[in-house]
Design a protein around this motif. Structure first.
Motif, PDB file in Angstrom:
ATOM      1  N   ILE A   1     -38.405 -29.754   2.810  1.00 26.43           N
ATOM      2  CA  ILE A   1     -38.635 -28.801   3.899  1.00 26.43           C
ATOM      3  C   ILE A   1     -39.016 -27.436   3.336  1.00 26.43           C
ATOM      4  CG2 ILE A   1     -37.503 -27.526   5.762  1.00 26.43           C
ATOM      5  CD1 ILE A   1     -35.873 -30.070   6.333  1.00 26.43           C
TER       6      ILE A   1
ATOM      7  N   ARG B   1     -42.973 -31.394   8.491  1.00 26.68           N
ATOM      8  CA  ARG B   1     -41.737 -30.633   8.494  1.00 26.68           C
ATOM      9  C   ARG B   1     -40.804 -31.108   9.603  1.00 26.68           C
ATOM     10  NH1 ARG B   1     -42.405 -24.512  10.070  1.00 26.68           N
ATOM     11  NH2 ARG B   1     -42.975 -25.606  11.992  1.00 26.68           N
ATOM     12  N   ASP B   2     -41.352 -31.338  10.795  1.00 27.19           N
ATOM     13  CA  ASP B   2     -40.539 -31.844  11.898  1.00 27.19           C
ATOM     14  C   ASP B   2     -39.957 -33.220  11.562  1.00 27.19           C
ATOM     15  OD1 ASP B   2     -41.167 -29.567  13.276  1.00 27.19           O
ATOM     16  OD2 ASP B   2     -42.784 -30.486  14.455  1.00 27.19           O
TER      17      ASP B   2
ATOM     18  N   TYR C   1     -37.052 -32.805   9.276  1.00 23.86           N
ATOM     19  CA  TYR C   1     -35.871 -32.365  10.029  1.00 23.86           C
ATOM     20  C   TYR C   1     -35.236 -33.544  10.779  1.00 23.86           C
ATOM     21  CZ  TYR C   1     -35.910 -27.291   9.388  1.00 23.86           C
ATOM     22  OH  TYR C   1     -35.788 -26.034   8.867  1.00 23.86           O
TER      23      TYR C   1
ATOM     24  N   SER D   1     -31.485 -34.872  10.198  1.00 21.24           N
ATOM     25  CA  SER D   1     -30.555 -35.027  11.323  1.00 21.24           C
ATOM     26  C   SER D   1     -29.976 -36.435  11.350  1.00 21.24           C
ATOM     27  CB  SER D   1     -31.271 -34.724  12.644  1.00 21.24           C
ATOM     28  OG  SER D   1     -31.772 -33.398  12.664  1.00 21.24           O
TER      29      SER D   1
ATOM     30  N   SER E   1     -31.656 -27.848  13.518  1.00 25.58           N
ATOM     31  CA  SER E   1     -32.830 -27.112  13.979  1.00 25.58           C
ATOM     32  C   SER E   1     -33.511 -26.343  12.856  1.00 25.58           C
ATOM     33  CB  SER E   1     -32.436 -26.146  15.097  1.00 25.58           C
ATOM     34  OG  SER E   1     -31.920 -26.838  16.205  1.00 25.58           O
ATOM     35  N   SER E   2     -32.701 -25.784  11.946  1.00 25.74           N
ATOM     36  CA  SER E   2     -33.281 -25.028  10.847  1.00 25.74           C
ATOM     37  C   SER E   2     -32.304 -25.023   9.674  1.00 25.74           C
ATOM     38  CB  SER E   2     -33.611 -23.586  11.277  1.00 25.74           C
ATOM     39  OG  SER E   2     -32.425 -22.902  11.642  1.00 25.74           O
TER      40      SER E   2
END
Length: 474
Positions: A197, A256-257, A260, A264, A272-273
């Protein structure tokens, strides 16, 4: 009033649906250890192995059973047995009521003839013995209730139970090693997700700068086109390059999404970040001693060697006798628990069992276990040399990636300077727009190579951490 309450509830509830923000790597690893679903499943397997070890240990303490039976029967053998177990059998149960009448007549005849026996007496006595006792052959139906405590204890099994207990305990430890190895793998994936990320963020940032440069170049081309120094094809070429860069920018955001989403999934928590980490993971210290003492695969191989030695001892136990003891205590009656202490009984005993011959099966199994022990010994040495070789290979690949990164950094700086130079020369009409875009492509190429090399280097370092078992204890 209702709207105000609804807005208040919505304000309070929003944080419950939001993901974790500004998550640090250390905090992520703590969440991973606690909430990762695969680790939870592995720990359940650990618990089952622990109970198996406890069950194997319990075999040494024997087995105590309580049995309560209730029966009703008019079978002659059963009814007579019921009365014997209840300590209530009498001579009437043998049919003496059918035997005593003819026997009394015979005795009277003998008294009437004191000097001898009447004629036909021998035949009468023979017929007397043929009388079938009605009470014995056709008894009335009877209830029977028996309460019994039975205890069986293995006194000596040749060491077999002891070795079974040690094997199951070792298998429990093996399951802990499996959990530790899985934890190392998940920490590896978590670290890689964090660094991926961060690298993608860096890539997005640099792409944004490149797109900004292309837009400035587009503005220059438009101004030059107005003054007649540029053609429409130059503008189209720049716009095509901008569209390509924007497409790469959007793809990087999607990646990137996706990273994430994977993070998760690993943490079983919406993220979220994150707090970005350095794009270069620190190189761990690697030594042969630390590798052999900490590596999970080597520890599992050594434990497997111990288990195979225990298996040899189990096979040796087949050549030794087995001794067991048992005891029973109970009471029986036609009424449940009636006169329990007056009609109680006990039985105790010892059994010795020793197999003297079974066609050489035990001898073959013992030799097989010994061969397996030698096989595992070689597997342990193979694991040690294989892991050491893998660690050296990873270390070499990291050093190679370091050299590539230094080279790509210099080439990237040079490519940027060349691009800026060609852009200025294009403004002066000294080079074509194609030349400028070629140099800009070189900058993008070096950026991609640099980020790929950093990603490769980080991956190898995380693999080294995993081999060195630096994920923390289970």
């Amino acid at each position: 009033m209702f709207i105000k309450r609804y807005l208040l509830f919505l304000t309070i509830a929003l944080p419950l649906f939001a993901g974790v923000k500004h998550l640090s790597l250390n905090h992520a690893i703590e969440i991973l250890k606690k909430d990762n679903l695969e680790l939870k499943i592995s720990r359940f397997n650990e618990q089952m192995k622990a109970y198996e070890a406890k069950a194997a240990k319990g075999l040494n303490y024997g087995k105590l059973d309580a049995t309560v039976m209730g029966m009703r029967s008019n079978d002659a053998g059963n009814v007579f047995g019921f009365k014997l177990q209840s300590r209530e059998a009498n001579f009437g149960d043998f049919g003496f009521s059918d035997f005593l009448g003819p026997m009394g007549q015979a005795l009277e005849a003998m008294n009437a003839y004191p000097g001898g026996l009447p004629s036909g007496f021998t035949q009468d006595m023979g017929s007397l013995l043929q009388v079938q006792p009605e009470d014995l052959n056709y008894p009335d139906a009877r209830n029977h209730f028996q309460t019994k405590l039975s205890y069986m204890l293995p006194v000596y099994t040749g060491g077999k139970l002891t070795e079974y207990g040690r094997i199951t305990q070792s298998l429990y430890r093996m399951s802990q090693f499996d959990t530790q190895k899985l934890l190392n793998e998940k920490i590896f994936q978590t670290k890689k997700a964090f660094y991926d990320i961060s690298l993608v963020e860096n890539y997005i940032f640099n792409l944004s700068k490149i797109i900004s440069n292309i837009r400035r170049l587009e503005s220059i081309v438009r101004n030059m086109q107005k003054e007649g120094y540029a053609k429409n094809i130059d503008l189209l070429e720049v716009q095509a390059r901008k569209a390509e860069a924007q497409s790469m920018h959007n793809q990087a955001k999607l990646n990137r999404d996706l990273a994430y989403q994977f993070l998760s999934f690993l943490l079983n928590t919406e993220v979220s970040s994150i707090k970005r980490v350095r794009d270069m993971a620190p190189m761990p210290h690697v030594s042969k001693q630390e590798l052999e003492s900490n590596n999970i695969d080597i520890q599992k191989a050594l434990l497997g060697l111990q288990i195979s030695k225990m298996a040899v001892d189990v096979e040796k136990a087949n050549f030794r006798p087995e001794v067991g003891a048992f005891a029973e205590y109970g009471s029986a009656d036609n009424v449940l628990w009636n006169e329990f202490w007056d009609k109680d009984s006990y039985t105790v005993g010892v059994q010795v069992k020793w197999n003297l011959f079974n066609g050489g099966v035990d001898a073959a199994n013992l030799e097989k276990a010994k061969v397996n022990y030698m096989l595992v010994q070689d597997q342990v040495e193979l694991a040690k040399t294989g892991i050491a070789l893998k660690a050296k290979k990873l270390k070499t690949e990291v050093l190679s990636a370091n050299a590539d990164i230094q080279s790509y950094k210099k080439q990237l700086r040079f490519a940027r300077k060349v691009y800026e130079n060609y852009r200025a020369r294009y403004r002066e009409g000294m080079v074509s727009i194609s030349d400028v875009l070629i140099k800009q492509s070189k900058e993008l190429e070096m950026l991609l190579k640099l980020l790929t090399a950093k990603n490769k280097r980080n991956t190898k370092i995380f693999e080294l951490d995993s081999i060195l078992n630096r994920g923390g204890k289970v």
